[in-house]
Design an enzyme around this catalytic site. Structure first.
Site, PDB file in Angstrom:
ATOM      1  N   ASP A  72       0.877  -1.165   0.000  1.00  0.00           N
ATOM      2  CA  ASP A  72       0.000   0.000   0.000  1.00  0.00           C
ATOM      3  C   ASP A  72       0.919   1.221   0.000  1.00  0.00           C
ATOM      4  O   ASP A  72       1.589   1.508   0.992  1.00  0.00           O
ATOM      5  CB  ASP A  72      -0.895  -0.008   1.238  1.00  0.00           C
ATOM      6  CG  ASP A  72      -1.892   1.144   1.248  1.00  0.00           C
ATOM      7  OD1 ASP A  72      -1.638   2.165   0.571  1.00  0.00           O
ATOM      8  OD2 ASP A  72      -2.922   1.020   1.947  1.00  0.00           O
ATOM      9  N   SER A 158       0.006  12.295 -17.156  1.00  0.00           N
ATOM     10  CA  SER A 158      -1.072  12.339 -18.144  1.00  0.00           C
ATOM     11  C   SER A 158      -1.253  13.774 -18.593  1.00  0.00           C
ATOM     12  O   SER A 158      -1.133  14.697 -17.793  1.00  0.00           O
ATOM     13  CB  SER A 158      -2.379  11.818 -17.543  1.00  0.00           C
ATOM     14  OG  SER A 158      -3.439  11.927 -18.461  1.00  0.00           O
ATOM     15  N   TYR A 170      -7.378  16.747 -10.636  1.00  0.00           N
ATOM     16  CA  TYR A 170      -6.567  15.912 -11.512  1.00  0.00           C
ATOM     17  C   TYR A 170      -5.498  16.746 -12.205  1.00  0.00           C
ATOM     18  O   TYR A 170      -4.340  16.350 -12.286  1.00  0.00           O
ATOM     19  CB  TYR A 170      -7.485  15.245 -12.540  1.00  0.00           C
ATOM     20  CG  TYR A 170      -6.823  14.223 -13.423  1.00  0.00           C
ATOM     21  CD1 TYR A 170      -6.398  13.005 -12.913  1.00  0.00           C
ATOM     22  CD2 TYR A 170      -6.644  14.465 -14.785  1.00  0.00           C
ATOM     23  CE1 TYR A 170      -5.810  12.049 -13.732  1.00  0.00           C
ATOM     24  CE2 TYR A 170      -6.063  13.516 -15.605  1.00  0.00           C
ATOM     25  CZ  TYR A 170      -5.642  12.312 -15.075  1.00  0.00           C
ATOM     26  OH  TYR A 170      -5.051  11.373 -15.885  1.00  0.00           O
ATOM     27  N   LYS A 174      -1.513  16.004 -11.583  1.00  0.00           N
ATOM     28  CA  LYS A 174      -0.651  15.565 -12.667  1.00  0.00           C
ATOM     29  C   LYS A 174       0.416  16.613 -12.996  1.00  0.00           C
ATOM     30  O   LYS A 174       1.540  16.269 -13.374  1.00  0.00           O
ATOM     31  CB  LYS A 174      -1.484  15.229 -13.908  1.00  0.00           C
ATOM     32  CG  LYS A 174      -2.316  13.963 -13.766  1.00  0.00           C
ATOM     33  CD  LYS A 174      -1.438  12.735 -13.508  1.00  0.00           C
ATOM     34  CE  LYS A 174      -2.226  11.437 -13.513  1.00  0.00           C
ATOM     35  NZ  LYS A 174      -1.384  10.258 -13.225  1.00  0.00           N
ATOM     36  N   THR A 205      -7.287   0.362 -20.701  1.00  0.00           N
ATOM     37  CA  THR A 205      -7.158  -0.311 -19.414  1.00  0.00           C
ATOM     38  C   THR A 205      -8.465  -1.022 -19.077  1.00  0.00           C
ATOM     39  O   THR A 205      -9.500  -0.796 -19.717  1.00  0.00           O
ATOM     40  CB  THR A 205      -6.843   0.699 -18.305  1.00  0.00           C
ATOM     41  OG1 THR A 205      -7.947   1.609 -18.187  1.00  0.00           O
ATOM     42  CG2 THR A 205      -5.573   1.485 -18.614  1.00  0.00           C
TER      43      THR A 205
END
Length: 279
Positions: A72, A158, A170, A174, A205
């Site tokens: 983890d 990304s 996001y 990123k 994916t």
């Protein structure tokens, strides 16, 4: 396929998706690959297929040595134990691929909702299980690489230039991943260790395929396999002039043309373009 039989790699978040594709491509090149993630044996996450156990077995089937490690990456003790094990078993680490990412968990059609309506719970997925996880693994790998005067850290990110990534959290996360690679490269440059950020394209994916199946739509033709990204990482790891790219944001489609590799179907998908404006 390059020969990486002398390479010891750690690929984080490799139960499935891009991480698995990278691990398999490294297996094709004969590398020893430590495959990390939380999904082990029959214990998977988010009802998605794939475990580190399966990925490690597939790496071995491809000709490499696959070693599954339940980790983890939000737990520092787990990460420290991972690198201690690599020390004990291999004595070095040549390549770290920071691919683990908790930022998609719990998202559905609300991913691109306005930021002021988003739950704060998702911030920890982006930053604790993403940005911080990359940093934690990188600092441990870098210590070992600096001692030997060589190594490569790849942050899987990304994007498409300065275009907006569709979600504030996001986009910020990123961007941080990209800047981290650039900053690490700055400090590592005189130590013989390289760090880069790598942009996949539109990847088929398990999560992407499931999303399209749920809507009854066909998976778009412009998608590519996770192994296309893996072949980019493999080419970078084998490049004797890799230090010349350190600190850069690299794009899978561009690297395919530079190094001459293709996707698993023989095609060479171009760099992915976001349908958004620069910000």
């Amino acid at each position: 396929m390059p020969n990486l039989s002398d390479t010891v790699a750690v690929v984080t978040g490799a139960s499935r998706g891009v991480g698995r594709g990278i691990a398999l491509s490294l297996g094709d090149a004969g590398a020893t690959v430590y495959v990390t993630g939380r999904s082990v044996a029959d214990d998977t996450t988010e009802n998605l297929p794939g475990t580190v156990t399966e990925t490690a077995e597939l790496v071995a089937d491809r000709g490499g040595e696959g070693i599954a490690v339940r980790c983890d990456h939000t737990v520092d003790a787990d990460v420290e134990a991972l690198f201690a094990r690599v020390d004990d078993e291999q004595g070095r680490v040549d390549l770290l691929v920071n691919n683990v990412w908790g930022g998609y968990e719990g998202f559905d059609e609300t991913f691109d909702d306005p930021f002021w309506t988003q739950s704060m719970d998702r911030w920890s997925g982006m930053f604790d299980a993403g940005v911080r996880a990359h940093y934690a693994a990188s600092r441990l790998a870098a210590r070992r690489m600096v001692d030997r005067g060589e190594g490569l850290v790849v942050n899987v990110s990304s994007g498409d230039g300065d275009k907006y990534r569709g979600s504030v959290m996001y986009d910020v996360a990123k961007t941080a991943v990209d800047r981290m690679a650039k900053a690490m490269a700055h400090e590592l440059r005189d130590r013989g260790v390289a760090a880069v950020s790598l942009y996949p394209g539109f990847v088929r994916t398990e999560r992407v395929v499931r999303a399209f199946e749920e809507t009854g739509e066909e998976v778009p033709e412009e998608t590519h396999s996770p192994e296309y990204v893996g072949r980019a990482v493999t080419a970078l790891a084998a490049d004797p002039d890799m230090m010349g790219k350190s600190g850069q944001v690299l794009v899978t489609g561009d690297l395919a043309r530079e190094y001459g590799f293709t996707d698993t179907d023989g095609t060479q998908p171009p760099p992915f373009e976001l349908d958004t404006e620069p910000i």
